[in-house]
Design a protein around this motif. Structure first.
Motif, PDB file in Angstrom:
ATOM      1  N   VAL A  84      -6.468  23.218 -36.604  1.00  0.00           N
ATOM      2  CA  VAL A  84      -5.804  22.984 -35.316  1.00  0.00           C
ATOM      3  C   VAL A  84      -6.807  23.204 -34.187  1.00  0.00           C
ATOM      4  O   VAL A  84      -7.450  24.263 -34.104  1.00  0.00           O
ATOM      5  CB  VAL A  84      -4.578  23.915 -35.136  1.00  0.00           C
ATOM      6  CG1 VAL A  84      -3.976  23.759 -33.739  1.00  0.00           C
ATOM      7  CG2 VAL A  84      -3.512  23.634 -36.195  1.00  0.00           C
ATOM      8  N   ILE A  85      -6.924  22.220 -33.319  1.00  0.00           N
ATOM      9  CA  ILE A  85      -7.845  22.318 -32.179  1.00  0.00           C
ATOM     10  C   ILE A  85      -7.347  23.398 -31.225  1.00  0.00           C
ATOM     11  O   ILE A  85      -6.149  23.523 -30.975  1.00  0.00           O
ATOM     12  CB  ILE A  85      -7.955  20.944 -31.479  1.00  0.00           C
ATOM     13  CG1 ILE A  85      -8.742  19.984 -32.383  1.00  0.00           C
ATOM     14  CG2 ILE A  85      -8.611  21.060 -30.108  1.00  0.00           C
ATOM     15  CD1 ILE A  85      -8.653  18.534 -31.977  1.00  0.00           C
ATOM     16  N   ALA A  93      -4.523  30.007 -25.690  1.00  0.00           N
ATOM     17  CA  ALA A  93      -4.702  28.795 -26.488  1.00  0.00           C
ATOM     18  C   ALA A  93      -4.892  29.148 -27.958  1.00  0.00           C
ATOM     19  O   ALA A  93      -4.368  28.474 -28.849  1.00  0.00           O
ATOM     20  CB  ALA A  93      -5.902  28.002 -25.972  1.00  0.00           C
ATOM     21  N   LEU A  94      -5.624  30.229 -28.228  1.00  0.00           N
ATOM     22  CA  LEU A  94      -5.858  30.610 -29.628  1.00  0.00           C
ATOM     23  C   LEU A  94      -4.552  31.073 -30.271  1.00  0.00           C
ATOM     24  O   LEU A  94      -4.267  30.749 -31.418  1.00  0.00           O
ATOM     25  CB  LEU A  94      -6.944  31.694 -29.689  1.00  0.00           C
ATOM     26  CG  LEU A  94      -7.562  32.061 -31.035  1.00  0.00           C
ATOM     27  CD1 LEU A  94      -6.781  33.121 -31.771  1.00  0.00           C
ATOM     28  CD2 LEU A  94      -7.790  30.842 -31.934  1.00  0.00           C
ATOM     29  N   GLY A  95      -3.760  31.803 -29.499  1.00  0.00           N
ATOM     30  CA  GLY A  95      -2.458  32.259 -30.005  1.00  0.00           C
ATOM     31  C   GLY A  95      -1.570  31.070 -30.333  1.00  0.00           C
ATOM     32  O   GLY A  95      -0.938  31.018 -31.400  1.00  0.00           O
ATOM     33  N   THR A 100       1.040  27.430 -34.346  1.00  0.00           N
ATOM     34  CA  THR A 100       1.209  26.061 -34.852  1.00  0.00           C
ATOM     35  C   THR A 100       0.675  25.934 -36.275  1.00  0.00           C
ATOM     36  O   THR A 100       1.338  25.373 -37.160  1.00  0.00           O
ATOM     37  CB  THR A 100       0.434  25.065 -33.945  1.00  0.00           C
ATOM     38  OG1 THR A 100       0.937  25.203 -32.628  1.00  0.00           O
ATOM     39  CG2 THR A 100       0.590  23.633 -34.416  1.00  0.00           C
ATOM     40  N   ALA A 101      -0.516  26.443 -36.502  1.00  0.00           N
ATOM     41  CA  ALA A 101      -1.149  26.314 -37.822  1.00  0.00           C
ATOM     42  C   ALA A 101      -0.316  27.034 -38.883  1.00  0.00           C
ATOM     43  O   ALA A 101      -0.055  26.490 -39.960  1.00  0.00           O
ATOM     44  CB  ALA A 101      -2.566  26.886 -37.778  1.00  0.00           C
ATOM     45  N   TYR A 102       0.096  28.249 -38.591  1.00  0.00           N
ATOM     46  CA  TYR A 102       0.863  29.021 -39.587  1.00  0.00           C
ATOM     47  C   TYR A 102       2.238  28.434 -39.835  1.00  0.00           C
ATOM     48  O   TYR A 102       2.694  28.359 -40.975  1.00  0.00           O
ATOM     49  CB  TYR A 102       0.939  30.503 -39.188  1.00  0.00           C
ATOM     50  CG  TYR A 102      -0.195  31.284 -39.823  1.00  0.00           C
ATOM     51  CD1 TYR A 102      -0.029  31.902 -41.064  1.00  0.00           C
ATOM     52  CD2 TYR A 102      -1.437  31.344 -39.240  1.00  0.00           C
ATOM     53  CE1 TYR A 102      -1.065  32.576 -41.684  1.00  0.00           C
ATOM     54  CE2 TYR A 102      -2.492  32.019 -39.844  1.00  0.00           C
ATOM     55  CZ  TYR A 102      -2.293  32.643 -41.069  1.00  0.00           C
ATOM     56  OH  TYR A 102      -3.314  33.304 -41.690  1.00  0.00           O
ATOM     57  N   HIS A 143       0.390  36.195 -33.251  1.00  0.00           N
ATOM     58  CA  HIS A 143       1.036  34.915 -33.590  1.00  0.00           C
ATOM     59  C   HIS A 143       1.162  34.689 -35.081  1.00  0.00           C
ATOM     60  O   HIS A 143       2.088  34.023 -35.532  1.00  0.00           O
ATOM     61  CB  HIS A 143       0.324  33.780 -32.864  1.00  0.00           C
ATOM     62  CG  HIS A 143       0.591  33.802 -31.396  1.00  0.00           C
ATOM     63  ND1 HIS A 143      -0.134  34.583 -30.515  1.00  0.00           N
ATOM     64  CD2 HIS A 143       1.564  33.206 -30.677  1.00  0.00           C
ATOM     65  CE1 HIS A 143       0.360  34.427 -29.306  1.00  0.00           C
ATOM     66  NE2 HIS A 143       1.394  33.603 -29.370  1.00  0.00           N
ATOM     67  N   ARG A 144       0.234  35.216 -35.866  1.00  0.00           N
ATOM     68  CA  ARG A 144       0.395  35.148 -37.326  1.00  0.00           C
ATOM     69  C   ARG A 144       1.644  35.925 -37.716  1.00  0.00           C
ATOM     70  O   ARG A 144       2.470  35.450 -38.505  1.00  0.00           O
ATOM     71  CB  ARG A 144      -0.839  35.736 -38.013  1.00  0.00           C
ATOM     72  CG  ARG A 144      -0.654  35.943 -39.520  1.00  0.00           C
ATOM     73  CD  ARG A 144      -1.920  36.392 -40.222  1.00  0.00           C
ATOM     74  NE  ARG A 144      -2.511  37.611 -39.681  1.00  0.00           N
ATOM     75  CZ  ARG A 144      -3.611  38.187 -40.169  1.00  0.00           C
ATOM     76  NH1 ARG A 144      -4.253  37.644 -41.185  1.00  0.00           N
ATOM     77  NH2 ARG A 144      -4.087  39.295 -39.641  1.00  0.00           N
ATOM     78  N   TYR A 145       1.791  37.110 -37.140  1.00  0.00           N
ATOM     79  CA  TYR A 145       2.970  37.931 -37.435  1.00  0.00           C
ATOM     80  C   TYR A 145       4.251  37.181 -37.079  1.00  0.00           C
ATOM     81  O   TYR A 145       5.207  37.135 -37.865  1.00  0.00           O
ATOM     82  CB  TYR A 145       2.899  39.248 -36.647  1.00  0.00           C
ATOM     83  CG  TYR A 145       4.143  40.083 -36.817  1.00  0.00           C
ATOM     84  CD1 TYR A 145       4.237  41.006 -37.860  1.00  0.00           C
ATOM     85  CD2 TYR A 145       5.241  39.921 -35.979  1.00  0.00           C
ATOM     86  CE1 TYR A 145       5.395  41.745 -38.052  1.00  0.00           C
ATOM     87  CE2 TYR A 145       6.403  40.654 -36.161  1.00  0.00           C
ATOM     88  CZ  TYR A 145       6.468  41.567 -37.197  1.00  0.00           C
ATOM     89  OH  TYR A 145       7.611  42.287 -37.385  1.00  0.00           O
ATOM     90  N   LYS A 146       4.268  36.572 -35.894  1.00  0.00           N
ATOM     91  CA  LYS A 146       5.457  35.870 -35.407  1.00  0.00           C
ATOM     92  C   LYS A 146       5.824  34.729 -36.373  1.00  0.00           C
ATOM     93  O   LYS A 146       6.993  34.560 -36.733  1.00  0.00           O
ATOM     94  CB  LYS A 146       5.157  35.321 -34.009  1.00  0.00           C
ATOM     95  CG  LYS A 146       6.318  34.710 -33.291  1.00  0.00           C
ATOM     96  CD  LYS A 146       5.994  34.577 -31.787  1.00  0.00           C
ATOM     97  CE  LYS A 146       7.009  33.706 -31.087  1.00  0.00           C
ATOM     98  NZ  LYS A 146       6.493  32.351 -30.785  1.00  0.00           N
TER      99      LYS A 146
END
Ligand code: 3EB
Length: 356
Positions: A84-85, A93-95, A100-102, A143-146
């Motif tokens: 994901v860009i 933006a990284l969050g 999105t990726a996860y 964001h991974r946790y979410k």
């Protein structure tokens, strides 16, 4: 040499091959474009050519693209990549890219029927960069946790083995192995479980297990995925600024987590030297020292893949991961001779040279 040429080509085109991770190289490997491919922008140290990490299962595999996830699976395990860009606008933006990726990945695992995430590799551009007062790695953890929590996935025990390393630009890249049957989570008695790290390391603790022990269906040996392991005892980084001492502490941690897996009944694993190692160093010039420490511990230091990457805590200089032994899933790393491919017309002709 012709024999290894053939072997390399055969491996890439073997119907049982699940996917590849390409370490280094300016562009993804064209001869692997039919497979899920994680193209990772880390420098390979000590070899002047990119390295391809190739995953092969025991049965014929089939692929499917589900949203942003490129998947290939064989009835037992699934290999997937997501890229994901990271936009350069906004503080988080990284969050946003992480979420999105996860979500894409976890949805794809649900749809394909491989719900158990065994091991995941995270490649995070600018991992130690401060974005609006919070480090990117800490935003990644939030964001991974979410995404895990919203998808009703384990965020503590039962979370996959993992690692999170920096990249010098490029997209956020994930690749993983998932399965139909769950793994057993292993923690390290020398280390606080990452998901219980106190708040000083960020508002949300990292969601991963120190190791995951998995028995493939009908297999008589287990596979142990040991997460990225560093010079952390309890929850604290030890040996600031001393890469040799950090490497020793890391090996003590690895031995401890392998011992924990053995005490839980891991079959076919007796020693750390039974596993395949990958070492990440923050400063490429530290690699000879790390190599020496590994050799000093009786490990086959020349078989280790050394990659140049930033590590998730700014005070860590080295991180090492381990995997194996693999019967149900084979993992091979090979050097790609790009010079050779330039002299040929077919994109299938890149040479893969096995390095043991
Ligand atoms: C550590 O032990 C070092 O966030 O997924 C190692 C493995 C580390 C995985 C992750 C982070 C992760 O905390 C960093």
């Amino acid at each position: 040499m012709p024999a290894t040429d053939l072997a390399g080509s055969r491996l890439l085109h073997d119907a049982r091959t699940l996917g590849v991770a390409t370490h280094g190289g300016a562009a993804p490997l064209a001869c692997a474009s039919h497979l899920p491919q994680a193209h990772l922008l880390k420098g390979v140290i000590g070899r002047d050519q990119p390295v391809v990490e190739l995953w092969r299962g025991r049965d014929e595999a089939h692929d499917e693209v589900i949203g942003a996830a490129n998947c290939r699976f064989n009835g037992e395990v699934l290999f997937a990549t997501v890229s994901v860009i990271v936009s350069d606008d906004g503080n988080d933006a990284l969050g946003a890219a992480t979420y999105t990726a996860y979500r894409s990945l976890l949805d794809a695992l649900q749809v394909t029927g491989y719900p158990h995430l065994l091991r995941i590799w995270n490649s995070i551009p600018g991992i130690n960069v401060d974005d609006g007062g919070l480090e990117r790695y800490r935003r990644f953890n939030l964001h991974r946790y979410k995404a895990y929590a919203e998808s009703k996935r384990p965020t503590e025990s039962g979370a996959p083995a993992a690692c999170a390393l920096g990249s010098y630009g490029g997209p956020l890249v994930l690749y993983c192995l998932a399965s139909k049957t769950p793994a057993e989570s292993i923690e390290n008695p020398r280390q606080t479980s990452a998901y219980r790290y106190p708040q000083q390391y960020g508002p949300r603790a990292p969601s991963f297990s120190r190791a995951a022990l998995w028995s493939g269906a009908g297999s008589d040996s287990d596979i142990l995925f040991v997460s990225g392991t560093a010079s952390i005892v309890g929850h604290q980084t030890l040996h600031h600024g001393n890469v040799v001492a950090q490497a020793h502490e890391t090996l003590t941690n690895l031995q401890s987590v392998v011992a924990a897996a053995i005490s839980r009944g891991a079959r076919d694993i007796a020693l750390l030297s039974d596993l395949m190692l990958k070492a990440y160093v923050r400063h490429a010039s530290d690699q000879p020292l790390v190599r020496q420490v590994l050799a000093g511990h009786g490990l086959y230091a020349d078989a280790v893949l050394y990659l140049h990457a930033d590590i998730c805590r700014a005070d860590l200089l080295v991180e090492i991961e381990a995997i194996g032994p693999a019967r149900s899933v084979e993992i091979k790393t090979e050097t790609i001779d790009m010079r050779d491919s330039r002299s040929r017309s077919s994109s299938d002709s890149q040479v893969l040279r096995e390095n043991g």
